[in-house]
Design an enzyme around this catalytic site. Structure first.
Site, PDB file in Angstrom:
ATOM      1  N   ASP A   1       0.944  -1.235  -0.062  1.00  0.00           N
ATOM      2  CA  ASP A   1       0.210   0.003   0.158  1.00  0.00           C
ATOM      3  C   ASP A   1       0.988   1.332  -0.245  1.00  0.00           C
ATOM      4  O   ASP A   1       1.938   1.039   0.088  1.00  0.00           O
ATOM      5  CB  ASP A   1      -1.119   0.073   1.169  1.00  0.00           C
ATOM      6  CG  ASP A   1      -0.235  -0.133   2.383  1.00  0.00           C
ATOM      7  OD1 ASP A   1       0.822   0.363   2.753  1.00  0.00           O
ATOM      8  OD2 ASP A   1      -0.599  -0.715   3.449  1.00  0.00           O
TER       9      ASP A   1
ATOM     10  N   LYS B   1      -4.102   0.536  -3.349  1.00  0.00           N
ATOM     11  CA  LYS B   1      -5.362  -0.020  -2.792  1.00  0.00           C
ATOM     12  C   LYS B   1      -6.185   0.910  -2.404  1.00  0.00           C
ATOM     13  O   LYS B   1      -5.962   1.874  -1.748  1.00  0.00           O
ATOM     14  CB  LYS B   1      -5.154  -1.102  -1.732  1.00  0.00           C
ATOM     15  CG  LYS B   1      -4.695  -0.575  -0.430  1.00  0.00           C
ATOM     16  CD  LYS B   1      -4.528  -1.682   0.930  1.00  0.00           C
ATOM     17  CE  LYS B   1      -4.168  -1.242   2.033  1.00  0.00           C
ATOM     18  NZ  LYS B   1      -3.819  -2.361   3.164  1.00  0.00           N
TER      19      LYS B   1
ATOM     20  N   ASP C   1       5.989  -5.410   4.721  1.00  0.00           N
ATOM     21  CA  ASP C   1       4.816  -4.908   5.564  1.00  0.00           C
ATOM     22  C   ASP C   1       5.151  -5.061   6.980  1.00  0.00           C
ATOM     23  O   ASP C   1       6.141  -5.888   7.282  1.00  0.00           O
ATOM     24  CB  ASP C   1       3.393  -5.625   5.178  1.00  0.00           C
ATOM     25  CG  ASP C   1       2.102  -4.675   5.347  1.00  0.00           C
ATOM     26  OD1 ASP C   1       2.667  -3.489   6.004  1.00  0.00           O
ATOM     27  OD2 ASP C   1       1.299  -4.810   5.085  1.00  0.00           O
TER      28      ASP C   1
ATOM     29  N   ALA D   1      -4.379 -11.242   6.063  1.00  0.00           N
ATOM     30  CA  ALA D   1      -3.450 -11.438   4.895  1.00  0.00           C
ATOM     31  C   ALA D   1      -4.296 -11.405   3.680  1.00  0.00           C
ATOM     32  O   ALA D   1      -3.660 -11.569   2.608  1.00  0.00           O
ATOM     33  CB  ALA D   1      -3.094 -13.118   4.984  1.00  0.00           C
TER      34      ALA D   1
ATOM     35  N   THR E   1      -4.798  -8.380   2.049  1.00  0.00           N
ATOM     36  CA  THR E   1      -4.010  -7.278   1.226  1.00  0.00           C
ATOM     37  C   THR E   1      -2.747  -7.764   0.581  1.00  0.00           C
ATOM     38  O   THR E   1      -2.463  -7.890  -0.568  1.00  0.00           O
ATOM     39  CB  THR E   1      -3.397  -6.090   2.221  1.00  0.00           C
ATOM     40  OG1 THR E   1      -4.717  -5.470   2.724  1.00  0.00           O
ATOM     41  CG2 THR E   1      -2.549  -5.191   1.240  1.00  0.00           C
TER      42      THR E   1
END
Length: 318
Positions: free
Chosen positions: A172, A195, A221, A227, A229
């Site tokens: 992201d 996203k 991340d 989980a 994403t």
């Protein structure tokens, strides 16, 4: 005359016993003796079975769910303070509620600030944690914060994979700085998955900024919750021509169907740390999760805090 340091005593909260035992072994000192009593209605009462008077006390407990983990830590702090501990450091490998670090909509709590206030009000003199969801959360505390960097653990492992066409990716926009920090160690390119969410834990759409064709991609991340994403980002990366995709995530919250989602995803592997204890039964069904230990890093930080050494020296990757 040599410097004199206070006696160190390490205690584990019930939610982080396995990691605490590894930390104590690496540090070279057994965990202190503590009893956690519970009344029939679930009320918690910690009790130290040994004196902590005049000692530098390190209380090891992540504040992941259930909320009892947080309340237990607060009571441990209070008990140590009332037992005349000289200096109380809370070692919180995973700092829960960190995703609530600002008012992103009207009429919501800033949970991370509230937890910081509670820890300070309970009597902690210092907090040690790792890979906060937002680094500026350190500013919520009016006590010293030792913010350990998980890259010291992950970078050597990624190097050991000898990936021929390494590209670092963020799942992201918010994690782009974290991804760029990792990319510097490898002189690698960075791509970002943009996203849009409908609501928490539910993604509306996702697109890739950058080229992943023919690349071995590593997604970076800090927290993996459902989980969703990471699995969706991995699928999109592979659809755009990547050779392989892996994920690196410090805190394996793994709620809901996360284990199944990871196992059924296109990820080659999911590399996490032991800041949160994995579910022993559910993790058996997921062959893609690899756990790297944070014990040596926390043990080194505890030693340096007690001996007034540098914490930043621990982050030098050889």
């Amino acid at each position: 005359m040599p410097l004199q340091f206070n006696t160190v005593k390490l205690f584990a909260g019930s939610g982080t016993v396995e990691l605490a035992e590894k930390i104590s072994k690496s540090y070279g000192k057994p965990l202190g003796d503590m009893t956690l009593s519970k009344f029939s209605d679930g009320e918690i009462q910690p009790f130290y079975n040994e004196s902590v008077r005049g000692s530098d006390v390190f209380l090891i407990q992540s504040t992941n769910q259930p909320t009892d983990n947080l309340l237990e830590l607060l009571l441990m702090i209070d008990a140590a303070k009332r037992a005349s501990a000289h200096y109380i450091t809370v070692v919180v490998p995973y700092f829960g509620f960190a995703r609530q670090d600002r008012k992103d909509k009207p009429r919501v709590a800033i949970g991370a600030k509230l937890i910081a206030n509670l820890i300070m009000a309970a009597g902690a003199h210092r907090i040690m944690t790792m890979d906060l969801h937002a680094a500026q959360i350190q500013g919520f505390f009016d006590i010293p914060v030792d913010h350990l960097d998980g890259s010291i653990i992950f970078v050597p492992y990624i190097k050991s994979l000898n990936l021929p066409n390494l590209t670092i990716a963020s799942p992201d926009m918010g994690g782009s700085y974290r991804a760029r920090t990792f990319a510097k160690f490898f002189n690698a390119e960075v791509v970002i998955c943009d996203k849009r969410r409908k609501r928490a834990n539910e993604i509306e759409s996702m697109s890739i900024i950058g080229d992943v064709k023919g690349q071995d991609v590593v997604l970076i991340d800090d927290i993996c919750d459902t989980a969703g994403t990471l699995s969706k980002a991995a699928a999109l990366i592979m659809e755009n021509g990547a050779n392989s995709v892996r994920a690196v995530c410090t805190h394996a919250v793994l709620s809901g169907k996360a284990y199944d989602t990871i196992e059924n995803s296109v990820l080659t592997e999911m590399i996490v740390t032991d800041t949160i204890r994995l579910d022993p039964e559910r993790s058996k069904s997921c062959s893609k999760i690899k756990v790297l230990s944070t014990a040596d890093l926390f043990a080194g930080a505890i030693k340096n805090v007690n001996e007034h050494g540098s914490i930043s020296d621990l982050f030098e990757i050889k």
